[in-house]
Design a protein around this motif. Sequence first.
Motif, PDB file in Angstrom:
ATOM      1  N   UNK A 131       9.831   1.163  -3.790  1.00 10.59           N
ATOM      2  CA  UNK A 131      10.766   0.471  -2.889  1.00 10.59           C
ATOM      3  C   UNK A 131      12.055   1.273  -2.727  1.00 10.59           C
ATOM      4  N   UNK A 132      12.524   1.873  -3.806  1.00 10.11           N
ATOM      5  CA  UNK A 132      13.753   2.672  -3.725  1.00 10.11           C
ATOM      6  C   UNK A 132      13.542   3.855  -2.783  1.00 10.11           C
ATOM      7  N   UNK A 133      12.339   4.439  -2.872  1.00 11.16           N
ATOM      8  CA  UNK A 133      12.012   5.585  -2.019  1.00 11.16           C
ATOM      9  C   UNK A 133      11.934   5.178  -0.545  1.00 11.16           C
ATOM     10  N   UNK A 134      11.211   4.087  -0.271  1.00 10.04           N
ATOM     11  CA  UNK A 134      11.045   3.624   1.115  1.00 10.04           C
ATOM     12  C   UNK A 134      12.403   3.241   1.708  1.00 10.04           C
ATOM     13  N   UNK A 135      13.222   2.598   0.909  1.00  8.81           N
ATOM     14  CA  UNK A 135      14.558   2.198   1.355  1.00  8.81           C
ATOM     15  C   UNK A 135      15.376   3.425   1.757  1.00  8.81           C
ATOM     16  N   UNK A 136      15.302   4.440   0.908  1.00  9.29           N
ATOM     17  CA  UNK A 136      16.068   5.668   1.145  1.00  9.29           C
ATOM     18  C   UNK A 136      15.540   6.421   2.371  1.00  9.29           C
ATOM     19  N   UNK A 137      14.210   6.573   2.449  1.00 12.76           N
ATOM     20  CA  UNK A 137      13.611   7.318   3.560  1.00 12.76           C
ATOM     21  C   UNK A 137      13.919   6.701   4.915  1.00 12.76           C
ATOM     22  N   UNK A 138      13.992   5.387   4.942  1.00 10.51           N
ATOM     23  CA  UNK A 138      14.194   4.690   6.214  1.00 10.51           C
ATOM     24  C   UNK A 138      15.638   4.242   6.412  1.00 10.51           C
TER      25      UNK A 138
ATOM     26  N   UNK B 262       0.840  -1.202   0.000  1.00  8.55           N
ATOM     27  CA  UNK B 262       0.000   0.000   0.000  1.00  8.55           C
ATOM     28  C   UNK B 262       0.872   1.248   0.000  1.00  8.55           C
ATOM     29  N   UNK B 263       0.295   2.340  -0.498  1.00  8.90           N
ATOM     30  CA  UNK B 263       1.013   3.597  -0.320  1.00  8.90           C
ATOM     31  C   UNK B 263       0.670   4.130   1.074  1.00  8.90           C
TER      32      UNK B 263
ATOM     33  N   UNK C 147       2.751  -0.554   9.594  1.00  7.95           N
ATOM     34  CA  UNK C 147       3.103  -0.778   8.185  1.00  7.95           C
ATOM     35  C   UNK C 147       2.492   0.343   7.357  1.00  7.95           C
ATOM     36  N   UNK C 148       3.010   0.561   6.193  1.00 13.29           N
ATOM     37  CA  UNK C 148       2.553   1.677   5.362  1.00 13.29           C
ATOM     38  C   UNK C 148       1.109   1.455   4.919  1.00 13.29           C
ATOM     39  N   UNK C 149       0.281   2.449   5.124  1.00 12.48           N
ATOM     40  CA  UNK C 149      -1.121   2.387   4.726  1.00 12.48           C
ATOM     41  C   UNK C 149      -2.030   1.782   5.777  1.00 12.48           C
ATOM     42  N   UNK C 150      -1.478   1.472   6.966  1.00 11.90           N
ATOM     43  CA  UNK C 150      -2.248   0.766   7.998  1.00 11.90           C
ATOM     44  C   UNK C 150      -3.502   1.535   8.443  1.00 11.90           C
ATOM     45  N   UNK C 151      -3.384   2.869   8.571  1.00 10.47           N
ATOM     46  CA  UNK C 151      -4.516   3.608   9.142  1.00 10.47           C
ATOM     47  C   UNK C 151      -5.772   3.479   8.291  1.00 10.47           C
TER      48      UNK C 151
END
Lengths: 351, 129
Positions: free
Chosen positions: A122-129, A87-88, A260-264
């Motif tokens: 995935x590249x973005x999430x990897x970088x952000x975290x 999810x986004x 996790x991303x999009x959980x809310x």
Amino acid sequence: MKKTALNEEHKKLKAKMVDFAGWEMPIQYAGIIQEHKAVREKVGIFDVSHMCALDVSGKSAYDFLQLVTINDVSKLKDYSSQYSMILDKEGNILDDIIVGKVDDFYRLVINSSNADKIKKWFALVKQENKFEVDLSYRDDLSIIALQGPKSTEVLEKVLGAKIVLNSFCSMGIKWNGEDISVSRTGYTGELGYEVFISNELASKLWQMLIAHDAEPAGLGARDTLRIEAGLPLYGKEIVSDVTAFDMGYGWIVSFSKGDFLGKSKLVNATKEKKLFGCILEDKGVLRDGYEVVGHGKMTSGTFSPTLNTAIGMFYSEKQLKDNDSLSVLIRGKEFKGRVTSLPFLKKEINK
Amino acid sequence: MSMIIEGLYYSEEHEWVKVEGNMATIGITDYAQDALGDIVFVELPNIDDEFTQMDEIGVLESVKTVSNIYVPVSGRIVEVNEAAIEDPALINSSPFDEGWLVKMEMYEKSELDDLNSSEEYEEMLGEEE
């Protein structure tokens, strides 16, 4: 257009080729109905190498996957896999995927139509975290799906190995000097396997499977088979305004694993919508986009070669039960149908 | 290579017309049935319905797609192929014979001039392939 390593094999078999998400893929060989029946009654093979295999490894692999997917990766034993979604941050579905744990790495299978989007995500999430994670896209691999009641028998003969796998489990097999991976997964509602093999060996395996009476089957049969099995498809049943709950896949949502991303969005989901099946009683064929009067648009529709009638799926916010009557607008005319719970084929697959 | 029969008229929409006096038998070509794939549903007009050239008169549905049927000539429907309605696979297996669709009484035989000969149709297919 991109080509899989089996492209020449399809052309030799005189398949009709189409552009599918930028890939030149076979839509059919002998005919959709024949291919469909081969899978239901014997065994069919599909080139699904256009799907994107991604190996995730490194120190943060587990944390990365727990964050980007909605299912709980901690439940995965070695050589097992699970259905999941990405999810986004707002909770819109970016893709539905299979996450498999091999031994010291994970293997994801991503829809080809979403591959570019997911790579960027995935590249973005990897970088952000600042995750220490290695994302290795396996363009060097082909994927051949072998589906149908005789798939174990045929695969054992061709690979020369005993295959004992529970659903969603995998194993490594040595074949022609190469380590190939066999996973008991598929998209047809039948007993079946997906074989991950090098592009170099893919044609050899493909030819041997055909020599053992596996029927080559294209994207056309893949669609009629998955609809009969009530399986959702990204872009049809799986669109941004639905949730896993609407689709009837609430069991893949793990609230207990942490954030996790999009959980809310899922926590606040109303769960009012549900996916149903429609069996057409009048003669005709159902297609996606047709209006199911009083409910909404049909998400997928086709002619079912097994039931010999038209079938389709749709979401409704109403409480419906089996055999409730429906009316579907086809070219402006009302056609009679009835409700059925999914899947259309209530078939027992031997475990 | 698709089968083409000499002596028939062919439309751009891949229908064929066989002419006997004022009567026209209409069906879809081998190329068309192959492009559609397994045909599972046919909707044809009623007897005595009247159409003008290029009217939509019915629908063919294969497993994967839907295709309209157009009349290549104007006229009145005198017969529809009930066997093909009952078993649409006939259109795949025998597009030029058992899988015919409708028979019409033609109003304007000169409209046949708008259609292609077998040679012209073959050329047209060559360009599409």
